[in-house]
Enzyme design. Structure first.
Site, PDB file in Angstrom:
ATOM      1  N   GLY A   1       1.219  -1.304   0.109  1.00  0.00           N
ATOM      2  CA  GLY A   1       0.463   0.215   0.122  1.00  0.00           C
ATOM      3  C   GLY A   1       0.933   0.870   0.394  1.00  0.00           C
ATOM      4  O   GLY A   1       1.649   1.331   1.294  1.00  0.00           O
TER       5      GLY A   1
ATOM      6  N   GLY B   1       1.325   5.162   3.339  1.00  0.00           N
ATOM      7  CA  GLY B   1       2.216   4.358   2.980  1.00  0.00           C
ATOM      8  C   GLY B   1       3.291   4.744   2.148  1.00  0.00           C
ATOM      9  O   GLY B   1       4.331   4.229   2.350  1.00  0.00           O
TER      10      GLY B   1
ATOM     11  N   ASP C   1       2.779  -2.575  -4.800  1.00  0.00           N
ATOM     12  CA  ASP C   1       1.406  -1.686  -4.625  1.00  0.00           C
ATOM     13  C   ASP C   1       0.752  -1.844  -5.802  1.00  0.00           C
ATOM     14  O   ASP C   1       1.490  -2.537  -7.125  1.00  0.00           O
ATOM     15  CB  ASP C   1       1.477  -0.038  -4.915  1.00  0.00           C
ATOM     16  CG  ASP C   1       0.041   1.558  -4.394  1.00  0.00           C
ATOM     17  OD1 ASP C   1      -0.263   0.699  -3.486  1.00  0.00           O
ATOM     18  OD2 ASP C   1      -0.603   0.865  -5.269  1.00  0.00           O
TER      19      ASP C   1
ATOM     20  N   SER D   1      -1.102   8.079  13.493  1.00  0.00           N
ATOM     21  CA  SER D   1      -1.388   9.207  13.074  1.00  0.00           C
ATOM     22  C   SER D   1      -0.306  10.409  12.366  1.00  0.00           C
ATOM     23  O   SER D   1       0.727  10.356  12.780  1.00  0.00           O
ATOM     24  CB  SER D   1      -1.910  10.382  14.318  1.00  0.00           C
ATOM     25  OG  SER D   1      -2.353  11.834  13.957  1.00  0.00           O
TER      26      SER D   1
ATOM     27  N   GLY E   1      -0.460  12.125   8.985  1.00  0.00           N
ATOM     28  CA  GLY E   1      -0.842  12.480   8.169  1.00  0.00           C
ATOM     29  C   GLY E   1       0.010  12.403   6.564  1.00  0.00           C
ATOM     30  O   GLY E   1       1.628  12.514   6.694  1.00  0.00           O
TER      31      GLY E   1
ATOM     32  N   LYS F   1      -6.635   5.171  18.610  1.00  0.00           N
ATOM     33  CA  LYS F   1      -6.567   5.366  17.093  1.00  0.00           C
ATOM     34  C   LYS F   1      -8.318   5.659  17.198  1.00  0.00           C
ATOM     35  O   LYS F   1      -7.932   7.018  16.806  1.00  0.00           O
ATOM     36  CB  LYS F   1      -5.994   4.674  15.856  1.00  0.00           C
ATOM     37  CG  LYS F   1      -5.953   5.591  15.428  1.00  0.00           C
ATOM     38  CD  LYS F   1      -4.946   6.681  15.042  1.00  0.00           C
ATOM     39  CE  LYS F   1      -4.581   7.600  13.828  1.00  0.00           C
ATOM     40  NZ  LYS F   1      -6.215   7.519  13.033  1.00  0.00           N
TER      41      LYS F   1
ATOM     42  N   HIS G   1      -8.683   8.549  19.395  1.00  0.00           N
ATOM     43  CA  HIS G   1      -8.061   9.843  19.046  1.00  0.00           C
ATOM     44  C   HIS G   1      -8.082  10.534  17.972  1.00  0.00           C
ATOM     45  O   HIS G   1      -8.534  11.928  18.027  1.00  0.00           O
ATOM     46  CB  HIS G   1      -6.638   9.427  18.342  1.00  0.00           C
ATOM     47  CG  HIS G   1      -5.646   9.862  17.455  1.00  0.00           C
ATOM     48  ND1 HIS G   1      -6.178  10.731  16.478  1.00  0.00           N
ATOM     49  CD2 HIS G   1      -4.408  11.001  17.768  1.00  0.00           C
ATOM     50  CE1 HIS G   1      -4.775  11.264  15.866  1.00  0.00           C
ATOM     51  NE2 HIS G   1      -4.582  11.352  16.622  1.00  0.00           N
ATOM     52  N   ASN G   2      -9.331   9.872  16.902  1.00  0.00           N
ATOM     53  CA  ASN G   2      -9.976  10.875  15.969  1.00  0.00           C
ATOM     54  C   ASN G   2     -11.276  11.380  16.433  1.00  0.00           C
ATOM     55  O   ASN G   2     -11.494  12.328  16.160  1.00  0.00           O
ATOM     56  CB  ASN G   2      -9.707   9.442  14.979  1.00  0.00           C
ATOM     57  CG  ASN G   2      -9.068   9.168  13.897  1.00  0.00           C
ATOM     58  OD1 ASN G   2      -7.555   9.339  14.500  1.00  0.00           O
ATOM     59  ND2 ASN G   2      -8.588   9.203  12.814  1.00  0.00           N
TER      60      ASN G   2
ATOM     61  N   GLU H   1      -9.881  14.055  17.614  1.00  0.00           N
ATOM     62  CA  GLU H   1      -9.526  15.127  16.529  1.00  0.00           C
ATOM     63  C   GLU H   1     -11.281  16.043  15.654  1.00  0.00           C
ATOM     64  O   GLU H   1     -11.056  16.618  15.760  1.00  0.00           O
ATOM     65  CB  GLU H   1      -9.316  14.664  15.829  1.00  0.00           C
ATOM     66  CG  GLU H   1      -8.745  14.991  13.860  1.00  0.00           C
ATOM     67  CD  GLU H   1      -8.249  14.001  13.481  1.00  0.00           C
ATOM     68  OE1 GLU H   1      -8.513  14.113  12.094  1.00  0.00           O
ATOM     69  OE2 GLU H   1      -7.192  13.983  13.451  1.00  0.00           O
ATOM     70  N   TYR H   2     -12.057  15.269  16.071  1.00  0.00           N
ATOM     71  CA  TYR H   2     -13.348  15.634  15.369  1.00  0.00           C
ATOM     72  C   TYR H   2     -14.058  16.561  16.348  1.00  0.00           C
ATOM     73  O   TYR H   2     -14.454  18.125  15.954  1.00  0.00           O
ATOM     74  CB  TYR H   2     -14.346  15.161  15.618  1.00  0.00           C
ATOM     75  CG  TYR H   2     -14.606  13.822  14.483  1.00  0.00           C
ATOM     76  CD1 TYR H   2     -13.683  13.275  13.636  1.00  0.00           C
ATOM     77  CD2 TYR H   2     -15.567  13.417  13.781  1.00  0.00           C
ATOM     78  CE1 TYR H   2     -13.345  12.462  12.778  1.00  0.00           C
ATOM     79  CE2 TYR H   2     -16.297  12.343  12.985  1.00  0.00           C
ATOM     80  CZ  TYR H   2     -14.646  11.963  12.438  1.00  0.00           C
ATOM     81  OH  TYR H   2     -14.953  10.757  11.166  1.00  0.00           O
TER      82      TYR H   2
END
Length: 303
Positions: free
Chosen positions: A7, A12, A30, A121, A123, A173, A176-177, A180-181
């Site tokens: 990936g 990735g 990939d 995490s 990005g 995670k 965590h997200n 984040e929201y």
């Protein structure tokens, strides 16, 4: 240490590049040939298939899977289960549901293969800044691959941790997200309120930059918001449409199951749902009800 990567999307691909920069050998695959070629030009050993990638790794093998959650991850792990042998380890760095990770870990363990569910995490900034890595699975498998996590983290001491048994990494995670929201929603609402105060003619880009230094609400998210407002103060190139990738929903569902109140995260998720609706039916019914009981004015829908 040599590791396989499946990936090569944005995350990735950047994970592959960061490992190469740290001196690790990477065998990458990939289905998108251009993605494989790109990392090959930067030092990765390329593979023509998953089978070819596994053949290029020496036992005990380690394979990092960075594909979309759900069926793509399921199919990839099932394939690896047929190709790997006892003592090997699979790292799922995607945003899988932690319950799926627990099930998959149990299935792979029957063959002596370890699964490290690794919430990742960082990005698109992770290539240069490093990734925060939340790892679930056995401590033995984690220790064996710790140099990989150290290479990807912001430093060898910070930004990665073994947080618990199988499923724990993706659970952490998920939460965590969800957080984040809530953080993103609070920033968005605060700036909307300031923008609506026409009396002061507030400069959103100036205020975002101001808050970055010394303020109790300073954060990396604010840094990103300041950059966006500097580039386009009115954000007139964007529609008020916000997707959700799933972790927020899972967080809210988990809260319901455990009886834990999460009003901020829940409302932030609901706001994303609302952003994707045009002329929501509930708003129309509200207008109809006010007209029915009070004769209040309404607006006709545009054709």
């Amino acid at each position: 240490m040599k590791i396989g990567i499946i990936g090569l999307g944005k995350m990735g691909g950047n994970i592959t590049r960061r490992l190469i920069r740290a001196g690790h050998e990477v065998v990458a695959w990939d289905p998108v040939i251009e993605a494989v070629t790109a990392v090959g030009n930067e030092g990765a050993q390329v593979a023509s298939s998953v089978e070819d990638m596994v053949s290029k790794l020496a036992a005990p093998r380690a394979v990092w899977v960075m594909v979309p959650s759900g069926q793509p991850t399921e199919e990839t792990l099932n394939k690896l289960a047929q190709l790997l042998t006892a003592g090997d380890t699979v790292i799922d760095g995607g945003n899988s549901n932690y319950k799926d990770s627990m099930r998959r870990a149990g299935k792979l363990a029957q063959k002596g293969i370890a699964l490290l569910d690794t919430g990742t995490s960082g990005g698109v900034w992770g290539l240069n800044e490093g990734y925060c890595l939340m790892v679930g699975g056995t401590s033995e498998a984690f220790k064996a691959l710790e140099p990989i996590f150290q290479a990807l983290a912001p430093s060898q001491e910070h930004g990665y941790a073994h947080v618990g048994a199988s499923g724990a990494g993706h659970f952490v995670k998920m939460v965590h997200n969800g957080i984040e929201y809530g953080l993103m929603q609070a920033y968005a609402e605060g700036f909307e309120l300031m923008k609506a105060k026409d009396d002061f003619g507030l400069d959103m880009a100036q205020i975002a930059e101001l808050w970055r230094y010394g303020s109790v609400v300073r954060s990396w998210l604010l840094d990103l918001g300041a950059a966006a407002l500097k580039d386009n103060p009115e954000l007139d190139n964007l529609a008020s449409w916000v997707a959700d990738s799933g972790e927020g929903r899972w967080t809210v569902t988990e809260a319901v199951d455990l009886g834990v109140p999460l009003p901020v995260i829940t409302l932030a998720l609901q706001s994303r749902f609302r952003s994707r609706q045009e002329q929501p039916f509930s708003g129309k019914l509200l207008a109809a009800l006010r007209q029915q009981f009070g004769g209040h004015a309404v607006r006709e829908a545009k054709p």
